[in-house]
Design a protein around this motif. Sequence first.
Motif, mmCIF file in Angstrom:
data_model
loop_
_atom_site.group_PDB
_atom_site.id
_atom_site.type_symbol
_atom_site.label_atom_id
_atom_site.label_comp_id
_atom_site.label_asym_id
_atom_site.label_seq_id
_atom_site.Cartn_x
_atom_site.Cartn_y
_atom_site.Cartn_z
ATOM 1 N N MET A 1 0.836 -1.211 0.000
ATOM 2 C CA MET A 1 0.000 0.000 0.000
ATOM 3 C C MET A 1 0.869 1.259 0.000
ATOM 4 O O MET A 1 1.831 1.353 0.749
ATOM 5 C CB MET A 1 -0.875 0.030 1.259
ATOM 6 N N HIS A 136 -10.027 0.389 -9.384
ATOM 7 C CA HIS A 136 -9.359 0.590 -8.085
ATOM 8 C C HIS A 136 -8.009 -0.119 -8.103
ATOM 9 O O HIS A 136 -7.883 -1.192 -8.690
ATOM 10 C CB HIS A 136 -10.255 -0.012 -6.994
ATOM 11 N N HIS A 137 -7.042 0.462 -7.435
ATOM 12 C CA HIS A 137 -5.712 -0.165 -7.293
ATOM 13 C C HIS A 137 -5.086 -0.572 -8.629
ATOM 14 O O HIS A 137 -4.507 -1.651 -8.740
ATOM 15 C CB HIS A 137 -5.795 -1.398 -6.385
ATOM 16 N N ASN A 176 -10.035 5.271 -8.949
ATOM 17 C CA ASN A 176 -9.887 5.616 -7.539
ATOM 18 C C ASN A 176 -8.540 6.294 -7.294
ATOM 19 O O ASN A 176 -7.489 5.795 -7.718
ATOM 20 C CB ASN A 176 -9.958 4.343 -6.694
ATOM 21 N N TYR A 239 -10.329 11.832 4.909
ATOM 22 C CA TYR A 239 -9.730 11.058 6.002
ATOM 23 C C TYR A 239 -8.954 11.968 6.952
ATOM 24 O O TYR A 239 -7.937 11.572 7.499
ATOM 25 C CB TYR A 239 -8.794 9.988 5.431
ATOM 26 N N GLU A 295 -15.536 8.358 -0.154
ATOM 27 C CA GLU A 295 -14.933 7.561 0.921
ATOM 28 C C GLU A 295 -14.687 8.459 2.120
ATOM 29 O O GLU A 295 -14.173 9.572 1.959
ATOM 30 C CB GLU A 295 -13.557 6.991 0.509
ATOM 31 N N TRP A 328 -16.392 4.340 4.071
ATOM 32 C CA TRP A 328 -15.369 3.319 3.842
ATOM 33 C C TRP A 328 -15.185 2.563 5.142
ATOM 34 O O TRP A 328 -14.701 3.177 6.094
ATOM 35 C CB TRP A 328 -14.055 3.935 3.377
ATOM 36 N N PHE A 334 -12.299 -1.049 8.618
ATOM 37 C CA PHE A 334 -13.056 0.143 9.017
ATOM 38 C C PHE A 334 -14.524 -0.239 9.307
ATOM 39 O O PHE A 334 -15.362 0.628 9.538
ATOM 40 C CB PHE A 334 -13.058 1.197 7.905
HETATM 41 C C1 GLC Z 1 -8.319 3.948 -0.397
HETATM 42 C C2 GLC Z 1 -7.509 2.751 -0.674
HETATM 43 C C3 GLC Z 1 -7.979 1.621 0.180
HETATM 44 C C4 GLC Z 1 -7.800 2.011 1.624
HETATM 45 C C5 GLC Z 1 -8.633 3.233 1.895
HETATM 46 C C6 GLC Z 1 -8.380 3.741 3.283
HETATM 47 O O1 GLC Z 1 -9.548 3.701 -0.952
HETATM 48 O O2 GLC Z 1 -7.607 2.428 -2.026
HETATM 49 O O3 GLC Z 1 -7.285 0.465 -0.100
HETATM 50 O O4 GLC Z 1 -8.206 0.974 2.471
HETATM 51 O O5 GLC Z 1 -8.342 4.262 0.987
HETATM 52 O O6 GLC Z 1 -7.011 3.979 3.475
#
Ligand code: GLC
Length: 356
Positions: A1, A136-137, A176, A239, A295, A328, A334
Amino acid sequence: MPGEERLTRRASAAAICWSTIFLGGALTAMLLLSPSELGTGQPQVAPKIPRPMWRGVNLGNALEAPYEGAWGVILREEYFRLIREVGFDTVRIPIRWSAHAEATPPYAIDERFFRRVDWAIDQALKHGLTAIINVHHYDELVADPEGHRERFLALWDQIARRYVDRPGTLLFELLNEPHNRLTAPLWNQLLAQALRVVRQTNPTRWVVIGPADWNHVRSLPTLELPKDDPYILVTFHYYEPFPFTHQGAAWVPGSMAWLGTKWEGRQEEKQAIERDLDFAVLWAQQHDRPLFLGEFGAYSRADLPSRVRWTEFVARQAEARGIPWCYWEFCSGFGIYDPRAQRWREELLRALIPLP
Ligand code: GLC
């Protein structure tokens, strides 16, 4: 990550001196709750989202893992039912298409994987949920945008054709959290190309697009969208404060040092969030685009009372500004649902969807 880059994102966002913006009062909802003619006819001047999508949840760690199950989540029919029953109206389904497609032209997506995504979409629709599917990813793309451009566009061509007959309550999200070498100028070019590919088959489907730099709210001003396309929903992720929401997250280097960070809901903590959301709203007004908080969430290593306070505050503040949201995520790190006990985590659920 790619946690280090996230830290850079935070640092750069903090380094910029943002003027304080007070909008005062709730905004008129930009996504009005009326049905529309989506999927038929020509684009209209002020298109409407096909049905209410206010409160959603991300089905994270399932189809965007290297393979489904690799991160402990396998989607089940009952999840869609449960999600609908408690009052969510939307699911966002993150998908790692790049792990299920050929590496060389025509970059064909594996038919078995396609069928699995068909199933997930149709479960959502069958249970009356709006469904958002994304890319995504796609790590290779953000590491080498030019080298993967053609493949990215070919993926969208296949996805768009595959779902051309699904109702307007299926939305496409192009990518994403663009980051790394996929800088804002490159992303703005690429998103325009991907949108053109999608529009060849889906002229009026809603397409979700967010800014470079991890879809960060403060990166919205870097986003450039084709002016002649009204069916774009602009997404951002939230976040903040990052050391609180990502404390102890294995994919974020250094985050162990943040363990114990609380979110007390003090005035200055609340105002920081309000300023960020006001910033998004001001951008949306200036650019005449609807917003979507795709998210937000706080990881389970934070203390539960803080998570509940933060989650409730962000959700209500988004709603007060007419911004629909997707938490999320559903049943992983989470998670608001405990898949082993087969029970909702009641406090978190109620932070998102208060009892009447
Ligand atoms: C983003 C990432 C995901 C991660 C989330 C929280 O969406 O792609 O993998 O869990 O953020 O960090």
